[in-house]
Design an enzyme around this catalytic site. Structure first.
Site, PDB file in Angstrom:
ATOM      1  N   SER A 136     -20.236 -30.845  10.549  1.00  0.00           N
ATOM      2  CA  SER A 136     -21.214 -31.879  10.187  1.00  0.00           C
ATOM      3  C   SER A 136     -20.460 -33.002   9.481  1.00  0.00           C
ATOM      4  O   SER A 136     -19.373 -32.781   8.934  1.00  0.00           O
ATOM      5  CB  SER A 136     -22.253 -31.283   9.234  1.00  0.00           C
ATOM      6  N   TYR A 149     -24.401 -26.245   1.614  1.00  0.00           N
ATOM      7  CA  TYR A 149     -24.327 -26.585   3.044  1.00  0.00           C
ATOM      8  C   TYR A 149     -23.085 -27.449   3.320  1.00  0.00           C
ATOM      9  O   TYR A 149     -22.310 -27.165   4.235  1.00  0.00           O
ATOM     10  CB  TYR A 149     -25.586 -27.334   3.486  1.00  0.00           C
TER      11      TYR A 149
HETATM   12  N1  LIG Z   1     -29.536 -31.598  12.861  1.00  0.00           N
HETATM   13  C1  LIG Z   1     -28.651 -32.165  12.082  1.00  0.00           C
HETATM   14  O1  LIG Z   1     -28.931 -33.196  11.433  1.00  0.00           O
HETATM   15  C2  LIG Z   1     -27.249 -31.626  12.016  1.00  0.00           C
HETATM   16  C3  LIG Z   1     -26.245 -32.510  11.593  1.00  0.00           C
HETATM   17  C4  LIG Z   1     -24.940 -32.064  11.520  1.00  0.00           C
HETATM   18  C5  LIG Z   1     -24.637 -30.748  11.876  1.00  0.00           C
HETATM   19  N2  LIG Z   1     -25.629 -29.908  12.267  1.00  0.00           N
HETATM   20  C6  LIG Z   1     -25.240 -28.534  12.612  1.00  0.00           C
HETATM   21  O2  LIG Z   1     -25.386 -28.400  14.013  1.00  0.00           O
HETATM   22  C7  LIG Z   1     -25.690 -27.038  14.349  1.00  0.00           C
HETATM   23  C8  LIG Z   1     -26.946 -27.008  15.211  1.00  0.00           C
HETATM   24  O3  LIG Z   1     -28.030 -27.459  14.415  1.00  0.00           O
HETATM   25  P1  LIG Z   1     -29.380 -28.039  15.014  1.00  0.00           P
HETATM   26  O4  LIG Z   1     -29.570 -29.375  14.434  1.00  0.00           O
HETATM   27  O5  LIG Z   1     -29.405 -27.867  16.486  1.00  0.00           O
HETATM   28  O6  LIG Z   1     -30.415 -27.071  14.287  1.00  0.00           O
HETATM   29  P2  LIG Z   1     -31.585 -26.143  14.841  1.00  0.00           P
HETATM   30  O7  LIG Z   1     -32.359 -26.834  15.903  1.00  0.00           O
HETATM   31  O8  LIG Z   1     -32.320 -25.676  13.621  1.00  0.00           O
HETATM   32  O9  LIG Z   1     -30.797 -24.917  15.512  1.00  0.00           O
HETATM   33  C9  LIG Z   1     -30.155 -23.944  14.742  1.00  0.00           C
HETATM   34  C10 LIG Z   1     -29.870 -22.736  15.622  1.00  0.00           C
HETATM   35  O10 LIG Z   1     -29.268 -21.707  14.807  1.00  0.00           O
HETATM   36  C11 LIG Z   1     -29.862 -20.464  15.149  1.00  0.00           C
HETATM   37  N3  LIG Z   1     -29.801 -19.521  14.039  1.00  0.00           N
HETATM   38  C12 LIG Z   1     -30.279 -19.703  12.786  1.00  0.00           C
HETATM   39  N4  LIG Z   1     -30.082 -18.594  12.053  1.00  0.00           N
HETATM   40  C13 LIG Z   1     -29.482 -17.681  12.877  1.00  0.00           C
HETATM   41  C14 LIG Z   1     -29.035 -16.339  12.708  1.00  0.00           C
HETATM   42  N5  LIG Z   1     -29.161 -15.709  11.541  1.00  0.00           N
HETATM   43  N6  LIG Z   1     -28.454 -15.713  13.766  1.00  0.00           N
HETATM   44  C15 LIG Z   1     -28.328 -16.352  14.952  1.00  0.00           C
HETATM   45  N7  LIG Z   1     -28.708 -17.618  15.175  1.00  0.00           N
HETATM   46  C16 LIG Z   1     -29.292 -18.273  14.146  1.00  0.00           C
HETATM   47  C17 LIG Z   1     -31.326 -20.837  15.456  1.00  0.00           C
HETATM   48  O11 LIG Z   1     -31.926 -19.872  16.298  1.00  0.00           O
HETATM   49  P3  LIG Z   1     -32.948 -18.731  15.829  1.00  0.00           P
HETATM   50  O12 LIG Z   1     -33.796 -19.287  14.731  1.00  0.00           O
HETATM   51  O13 LIG Z   1     -33.700 -18.419  17.078  1.00  0.00           O
HETATM   52  O14 LIG Z   1     -32.074 -17.596  15.399  1.00  0.00           O
HETATM   53  C18 LIG Z   1     -31.134 -22.127  16.220  1.00  0.00           C
HETATM   54  O15 LIG Z   1     -30.915 -21.867  17.590  1.00  0.00           O
HETATM   55  C19 LIG Z   1     -25.843 -26.307  13.007  1.00  0.00           C
HETATM   56  O16 LIG Z   1     -24.649 -25.656  12.720  1.00  0.00           O
HETATM   57  C20 LIG Z   1     -26.091 -27.428  12.015  1.00  0.00           C
HETATM   58  O17 LIG Z   1     -25.644 -27.075  10.729  1.00  0.00           O
HETATM   59  C21 LIG Z   1     -26.936 -30.318  12.345  1.00  0.00           C
END
Ligand SMILES: NC(=O)c1ccc[n+]([C@@H]2O[C@H](COP(=O)([O-])OP(=O)(O)OC[C@H]3O[C@@H](n4cnc5c(N)ncnc54)[C@H](OP(=O)(O)O)[C@@H]3O)[C@@H](O)[C@H]2O)c1
Length: 254
Positions: A136, A149
């Site tokens: 991130s 985080y």
């Molecule tokens: N959105 C942002 O602004 C942003 C910015 C920078 C970086 N990121 C990073 O990008 C990545 C993807 O995030 P996103 O934005 O796509 O978020 P998201 O839509 O909330 O997706 C997160 C994913 O993680 C899975 N997950 C959560 N807990 C888990 C567990 N205990 N075991 C297995 N899977 C688990 C969730 O699936 P289930 O709930 O079905 O398990 C979901 O598929 C993350 O690492 C996040 O930190 C996000």
């Protein structure tokens, strides 16, 4: 059998990575393995993809689930061409206002599970394989109000860049993806106790563009993928201005 593995495939950028690997960046992949806890979501995605798929409804913070996945890899013995580690979450709020248990879960998923999955999957990779790790832009400097985080993502960035250098001799590349805010379900969990993120949302990107850039950067074997001019400028800022000063100034932009 050539496969791609995607964690966090039930939502957001993980699900989008599966879609783009399926349609655009296919690269001789026979099967796509989808990992996350929500089975119904994985089934829905699997039905939509053109590739053969396997779904793994697993909680990656649970050692038994990690062992189960390791066992399947051992039995199938695939050639993993692409690993996308997209599972991750964070909880905003002052450090003491968030339960210690939740801080632990963030570290276990974002750091420990990502490390364990990467470690086990590398054994099934041959030269030319690629790894995409979701860090991130929060990794660029400390973030009061999102401290654990941001620290967890600093770990992912540092770990991924070092691993990229280590794996060069095997011709395997590791790309750390460092987006700013992206419009996904991430914020439903991150902001459940409130938010300190108002002005940062002005920089919100769409997941399709972030993942497209990440896939392209992975194909060019870059060690970092930073989407958008604003996030690239933020990266430069964090390299030339003392972090203490940036943290002080950011207090006025909440
Ligand atoms: N959105 C942002 O602004 C942003 C910015 C920078 C970086 N990121 C990073 O990008 C990545 C993807 O995030 P996103 O934005 O796509 O978020 P998201 O839509 O909330 O997706 C997160 C994913 O993680 C899975 N997950 C959560 N807990 C888990 C567990 N205990 N075991 C297995 N899977 C688990 C969730 O699936 P289930 O709930 O079905 O398990 C979901 O598929 C993350 O690492 C996040 O930190 C996000």
């Amino acid at each position: 059998m050539n496969i791609a593995i995607i964690t966090g495939a039930s939502s957001g950028m993980g699900r989008e990575s599966a879609r783009q690997l399926d349609k655009i960046y296919t690269d001789g992949i026979d099967e796509i393995w989808l990992v996350a806890r929500r089975k119904a979501r994985l089934e829905e995605l699997a039905a939509e993809l053109n590739h053969r798929t396997r779904i793994f409804p697993l909680d990656l913070t649970d050692d038994k689930c990690i062992q189960e996945f390791d066992l399947t890899l051992n039995l199938v013995n695939p050639n993993v061409k692409f690993l996308v580690n997209a599972s991750g979450f964070g909880v905003m709020g002052k450090f003491s206002a968030v339960y210690a248990k939740e801080h632990g879960e963030v570290i276990r998923l974002n750091c420990e599970a990502l490390t364990k999955v990467t470690h086990m999957v590398i054994d099934y990779m041959r030269e030319g394989a690629r790894i995409l790790q979701f860090a991130s832009s929060a990794a660029f400097m400390p973030q009061p109000g999102f401290a654990v985080y941001a620290a967890s993502k600093a770990y992912v960035l540092s770990f991924s860049r070092a691993l990229n250098a280590e794996l060069k001799e095997r011709d395997i590349s590791v790309t750390a993806v460092c987006p700013g805010p992206v419009n996904t379900e991430f914020f439903e969990i991150a902001e459940k106790n409130g938010t300190n993120f108002h002005f940062k949302k002005a920089f919100m990107a769409d997941k399709e563009s972030v993942v497209r850039k990440a896939m392209t950067d992975a194909y060019h074997r870059k060690d970092m993928s930073v989407y958008s001019l604003s996030m690239n400028l933020f990266l430069i800022l964090t390299k030339i201005v003392p972090h203490g000063l940036i943290m002080f100034l950011l207090k006025f932009f909440k």
